[in-house]
Design a protein around this motif. Structure first.
Motif, short mmCIF file in Angstrom:
data_model
loop_
_atom_site.label_atom_id
_atom_site.label_comp_id
_atom_site.label_asym_id
_atom_site.label_seq_id
_atom_site.Cartn_x
_atom_site.Cartn_y
_atom_site.Cartn_z
N HIS A 121 -28.18 15.29 12.61
CA HIS A 121 -27.51 14.30 13.47
C HIS A 121 -26.78 14.94 14.64
O HIS A 121 -26.13 14.24 15.42
CB HIS A 121 -26.52 13.47 12.63
N TYR A 122 -26.87 16.25 14.78
CA TYR A 122 -26.15 16.92 15.86
C TYR A 122 -26.62 16.40 17.22
O TYR A 122 -27.82 16.31 17.49
CB TYR A 122 -26.34 18.43 15.82
N GLY A 123 -25.67 16.07 18.06
CA GLY A 123 -26.00 15.58 19.39
C GLY A 123 -26.10 14.08 19.49
O GLY A 123 -26.09 13.52 20.57
N SER A 124 -26.17 13.40 18.33
CA SER A 124 -26.20 11.95 18.37
C SER A 124 -24.78 11.44 18.59
O SER A 124 -23.81 12.17 18.51
CB SER A 124 -26.78 11.38 17.08
N GLU A 125 -24.65 10.19 18.87
CA GLU A 125 -23.35 9.60 19.19
C GLU A 125 -22.37 9.84 18.04
O GLU A 125 -22.66 9.58 16.87
CB GLU A 125 -23.48 8.11 19.45
N GLY A 126 -21.21 10.39 18.38
CA GLY A 126 -20.18 10.61 17.37
C GLY A 126 -20.34 11.90 16.61
O GLY A 126 -19.57 12.20 15.71
N ALA A 127 -21.33 12.74 16.96
CA ALA A 127 -21.55 13.98 16.24
C ALA A 127 -20.84 15.17 16.86
O ALA A 127 -21.01 16.28 16.43
CB ALA A 127 -23.05 14.27 16.15
N GLY A 128 -20.06 14.92 17.90
CA GLY A 128 -19.26 15.99 18.47
C GLY A 128 -19.99 16.87 19.46
O GLY A 128 -19.61 18.01 19.68
N SER A 129 -21.06 16.39 20.08
CA SER A 129 -21.79 17.21 21.04
C SER A 129 -21.03 17.28 22.35
O SER A 129 -20.21 16.44 22.67
CB SER A 129 -23.18 16.63 21.28
N LYS A 130 -21.33 18.32 23.11
CA LYS A 130 -20.69 18.51 24.40
C LYS A 130 -21.76 18.60 25.49
O LYS A 130 -22.90 18.97 25.22
CB LYS A 130 -19.85 19.79 24.39
N GLY A 131 -21.35 18.27 26.68
CA GLY A 131 -22.26 18.43 27.81
C GLY A 131 -23.38 17.41 27.84
O GLY A 131 -24.49 17.71 28.26
N GLY A 132 -23.12 16.19 27.37
CA GLY A 132 -24.14 15.17 27.39
C GLY A 132 -24.81 15.00 26.06
O GLY A 132 -24.82 15.90 25.22
#
Length: 222
Positions: A195-206
């Motif tokens: 789930h990394y990078g999906s909404e709410g997963a704490g991704s940065k830079g888009g």
């Protein structure tokens, strides 16, 4: 890192409280052989740091975050706790990978005899952790490495052999008591990566897509 194999039962000698901060003094014998200042100790499944050591007693600090998310707040002088030193590099890996980072607290719904075993039914306070609890998978309860027997929509069960019952604080637990739960770290990492990078997963830079079936197929994992 720990393995979830409890080394001994310690006794609470003194508990200092200041708001949601605690200072615990715990008496022990076996783990004191080579315990040093700054060493990690699992106390009921919570990784804590030995801050003083003197004549069979060591102390640990409990910070507010730990106080709020574990059952350590319920400890009383004279109470019993499971103790395990951090795993030695050359030791046997008899349990599973345990960090001492509690994911939540559960309530024991029932304690039932099953021939030579005792079955504990646990109801987690936070239902979100059920995605990490699977039948025949590993779970840590108050620092004990155990195998999940079955799950329902609101609880799961573990089966305890006589040796584990005799050597851990489970012998003192009854229906209605709370217990610390740490889910299998492997499941948590897999879930995070998926789930990394999906909404709410704490991704940065888009936003970045998580690992999907299409992503796996595109990269040769079809």
């Amino acid at each position: 890192m720990f393995t979830g194999l409890v080394e001994e039962i310690g006794e609470m000698r003194r508990i200092g409280r200041k708001g949601e901060a605690m200072l615990l003094s715990i008496s022990a014998s076996r783990i004191m052989d080579d315990l040093k200042l700054g060493d990690s100790v699992s106390v009921n499944g919570v990784c804590l740091t030995a801050t003083t050591i003197d004549k069979g007693i060591f102390t640990v600090d409990v910070m507010p975050e730990t106080y709020r998310n574990t059952n350590l707040k319920e400890l009383q002088p004279g109470g019993k706790v499971n103790l395990e030193r951090a795993m030695a590099a050359g030791g046997r890996f008899g349990g599973h990978i345990v960090q001492g980072h509690v994911d939540g607290v559960g309530v024991i719904r029932s304690v039932l005899a099953d021939q030579n075993a005792v079955v504990y039914e646990i109801a987690p306070a936070n239902g979100d952790i059920f995605k990490y609890i699977i039948p025949k998978g590993s779970v840590t309860l108050d620092g004990i490495s155990l195998t999940v027997v079955k799950t329902t929509d609101s609880s799961f069960t573990v089966s305890i052999i006589p040796h584990t019952l005799a050597e851990t604080v489970l012998a003192y637990k009854k229906a209605g008591d709370t217990i610390n739960i740490e889910c299998d770290i492997l499941g948590k990492y897999v879930d995070h990566l998926l789930h990394y990078g999906s909404e709410g997963a704490g991704s940065k830079g888009g936003a970045k897509p998580g690992i999907s079936r299409d992503y796996l197929a595109e990269h040769g994992f079809a």
